[in-house]
Structures are given as structure tokens and as C-alpha cells.
Motif scaffolding. Structure first.
Motif, PDB file in Angstrom:
ATOM      1  N   THR A  53      -5.050  45.568 -52.489  1.00 57.90           N
ATOM      2  CA  THR A  53      -6.415  45.018 -52.459  1.00 57.90           C
ATOM      3  C   THR A  53      -6.409  43.543 -52.035  1.00 57.90           C
ATOM      4  N   GLN A  54      -5.376  42.823 -52.470  1.00 61.94           N
ATOM      5  CA  GLN A  54      -5.342  41.390 -52.132  1.00 61.94           C
ATOM      6  C   GLN A  54      -4.834  41.111 -50.720  1.00 61.94           C
ATOM      7  N   GLN A 119     -17.067  44.524 -51.047  1.00 59.85           N
ATOM      8  CA  GLN A 119     -15.605  44.425 -50.951  1.00 59.85           C
ATOM      9  C   GLN A 119     -15.128  43.000 -51.205  1.00 59.85           C
ATOM     10  N   LYS A 120     -15.914  42.009 -50.778  1.00 59.24           N
ATOM     11  CA  LYS A 120     -15.536  40.606 -51.003  1.00 59.24           C
ATOM     12  C   LYS A 120     -15.356  40.352 -52.494  1.00 59.24           C
ATOM     13  N   VAL A 121     -16.295  40.888 -53.295  1.00 63.60           N
ATOM     14  CA  VAL A 121     -16.243  40.686 -54.744  1.00 63.60           C
ATOM     15  C   VAL A 121     -15.049  41.460 -55.333  1.00 63.60           C
ATOM     16  N   SER A 125     -12.053  39.729 -57.368  1.00 58.35           N
ATOM     17  CA  SER A 125     -11.710  40.129 -58.729  1.00 58.35           C
ATOM     18  C   SER A 125     -10.212  40.431 -58.844  1.00 58.35           C
ATOM     19  N   ALA A 126      -9.659  41.170 -57.857  1.00 60.09           N
ATOM     20  CA  ALA A 126      -8.219  41.497 -57.896  1.00 60.09           C
ATOM     21  C   ALA A 126      -7.388  40.215 -57.848  1.00 60.09           C
ATOM     22  N   PRO A 135     -11.254  40.183 -64.875  1.00 60.49           N
ATOM     23  CA  PRO A 135     -11.890  40.882 -63.751  1.00 60.49           C
ATOM     24  C   PRO A 135     -13.396  40.590 -63.718  1.00 60.49           C
ATOM     25  N   ILE A 136     -14.010  40.716 -62.556  1.00 59.10           N
ATOM     26  CA  ILE A 136     -15.463  40.562 -62.448  1.00 59.10           C
ATOM     27  C   ILE A 136     -16.084  41.872 -62.976  1.00 59.10           C
TER      28      ILE A 136
END
Ligand code: HEM
Length: 230
Positions: A53-54, A119-121, A125-126, A135-136
């Protein structure tokens, strides 16, 4: 001596070439996300998922969204240059291209205004969690919304490509005098599907098999609407 590419038909062709190049870039990534990455993420352990994810998802999303943008831009430019090569939006070419184009424009909207903001969020969060933070909280809800939009784009991509290609390559006898009725019926159908993309549920799009078969079914429905109404 005249260079073919330096004429209006040449310009239209040049744009078409770029359009298909960017279309491949975009839809290739869309299918990678839906057919490949989703299945991988479902099996991956938490650390691998976080790394992907990152580090992987942001790169793939960059090519994906800019592919979408340039497909859209070259598509709009061709709606203009088509006039110079004898195609008219009021004719049968126009009905087929606008049908494909409306699917494409909705898909571009879903990329830039639904999938990418969520996806930005998710990526943010990751990154926070990997740095020892919290995490958000609304990430699961955002992931669910992004998934419905992404699956809707996979659904739309199948009739979209059919009509992009049909424009110049599938002669359909039609009476364009009835095109208003066709456009109303078509917009009700795609409007309902787009509403579902924004607010609704996955339904049969939950699986890859489901979304692909629904895409073929939707292509058949729109094709029948075109043949029967026009
Ligand atoms: C985003 C909105 C889009 C718009 C406004 C748009 C518009 C157009 C237009 C105006 C043409 C005219 C070609 C002609 O008949 O001379 C075209 C062709 C084409 N488009 Fe799109 N398009 C869009 C998205 C896409 C996407 C996502 C793909 C996926 C690959 C795609 C694939 C194609 C292909 C393959 C052709 C060539 C068809 C041929 O051989 O004539 N388009 N598009």
C-alpha cells in the motif's frame, strides 16, 4: 510532397494513436487492480499489505490516473478533429462514439473524483501506522466506496471499448431522428449504474467473474437498445 501526418486526417490519426496508447495504460492498470492486485492483497499478510500500500499502490495509481487523464483529453480533442475527417456527432458515428465516450467520461470521473481521493487517504493511513501512529478511522468505509467505483469502471470498460471500436468499424443501420429517445433510455440506465457507483453496493460486481459477465451483459443490453430504438 505532402506528409500524411501533417493533414487533418493525419492529426486525427495521431490523436487516435496517442488515445489508444493512454487507454491501454489506463485500462491495463484498472484490470491489474481488479484482477490481480485484489487477489494478491486478499492473501497477503499485514506487513506485506502495508508495504504494497505504501510503495507499490502509489506508483500504480500515478500511471493509472494520468493514463485516464490523457485518454480523456485525447478523446475530447478527437471529438473536435473528427469533424475534419467527415464524422459528425449527429450521425450514426456520433451515437456510437458518444455511447462509448459517456462510459469513458464517467470512468474518468470515477478515477479522479472517487477512487483517487479515497486511495490517498488509505495510503496516508498505512504510512501513519507504519510510522507507529494511529490508522485513519474511516479507511474501511473509503476502501469499500473506492472498490464499488473501481468495479463499476471495470463493468463500464467492456461496453466502452465495444462502442469506441464500433464507431468506425461496426456499421449499424440507424434512424438518428430517434436519437433523443435512445439517449434518454441510455442515460437512465448508465445514470442508475453511476448512482450505484457513488452510493450503492457491489452486487454481482463482488467477484471478477461477476463483473466481467455483467460487463458483457450490459454491452448486449445497450446494443439491443441501439438496434431496437434507432
Ligand atoms: C475518456 C473518455 C473518452 C472519450 C471522450 C473518447 C473519445 C473517442 C473518440 C472521439 C474516438 C474517435 C475515433 C474515430 O472514430 O475516428 C475514439 C476512438 C477510440 N477510443 Fe476512445 N474515448 C474515451 C475513452 C477511451 C478509453 C478509456 C479507451 C480504452 C482503451 C478508448 C479506446 C478507443 C479506441 C481503441 C479507439 C479507436 C477506434 C477506431 O479504430 O476507430 N477510448 N475515442
Amino acid at each position: 510532397m505532402e506528409f500524411a501526418l501533417l493533414t487533418y486526417p493525419g492529426l486525427h490519426f495521431f490523436l487516435k494513436w496517442l488515445h489508444v496508447f493512454f487507454g491501454l495504460l489506463w485500462i491495463g492498470h484498472l484490470y491489474y487492480f481488479n484482477f490481480t492486485q485484489g487477489a494478491f492483497m486478499a492473501q497477503a499478510d499485514a506487513a506485506t499489505k502495508s508495504q504494497a500500500t505504501q510503495k507499490l499502490v502509489p506508483i500504480a495509481l500515478w500511471w493509472f490516473r494520468w493514463g485516464a487523464m490523457w485518454t480523456f483529453v485525447t478523446g475530447l480533442l478527437m471529438l473536435h478533429t473528427a469533424g475534419y475527417v467527415g464524422f459528425s456527432l449527429q450521425g450514426d458515428w456520433g451515437v456510437k462514439i458518444l455511447t462509448g465516450g459517456i462510459f469513458g467520461i464517467l470512468m474518468w470521473f470515477n478515477v479522479w473524483f472517487i477512487i483517487w481521493p479515497h486511495q490517498k487517504v488509505i495510503i496516508q493511513s498505512a504510512t501513519q501506522v507504519a510510522g507507529g501512529g494511529q490508522p485513519i478511522p474511516d479507511v474501511p468505509a473509503r476502501a469499500a466506496r473506492a472498490l464499488v467505483a473501481s468495479r463499476t469502471n471495470t463493468l463500464f470498460s467492456i461496453p466502452m471499448l465495444f462502442y469506441m471500436l464500433a464507431g468506425a468499424h461496426l456499421p449499424i443501420q440507424m434512424d438518428v431522428a430517434n436519437s433523443t429517445t435512445y439517449y434518454i433510455a441510455f442515460l437512465i440506465l448508465v445514470g442508475a449504474l453511476e448512482f450505484n457507483a457513488i452510493k450503492g453496493k457491489l452486487g454481482p460486481m463482488a467477484t471478477v467473474k461477476g463483473v466481467v459477465s455483467s460487463g458483457f451483459a450490459l454491452t448486449a443490453v445497450v446494443y439491443l437498445m441501439m438496434e431496437l430504438i434507432l
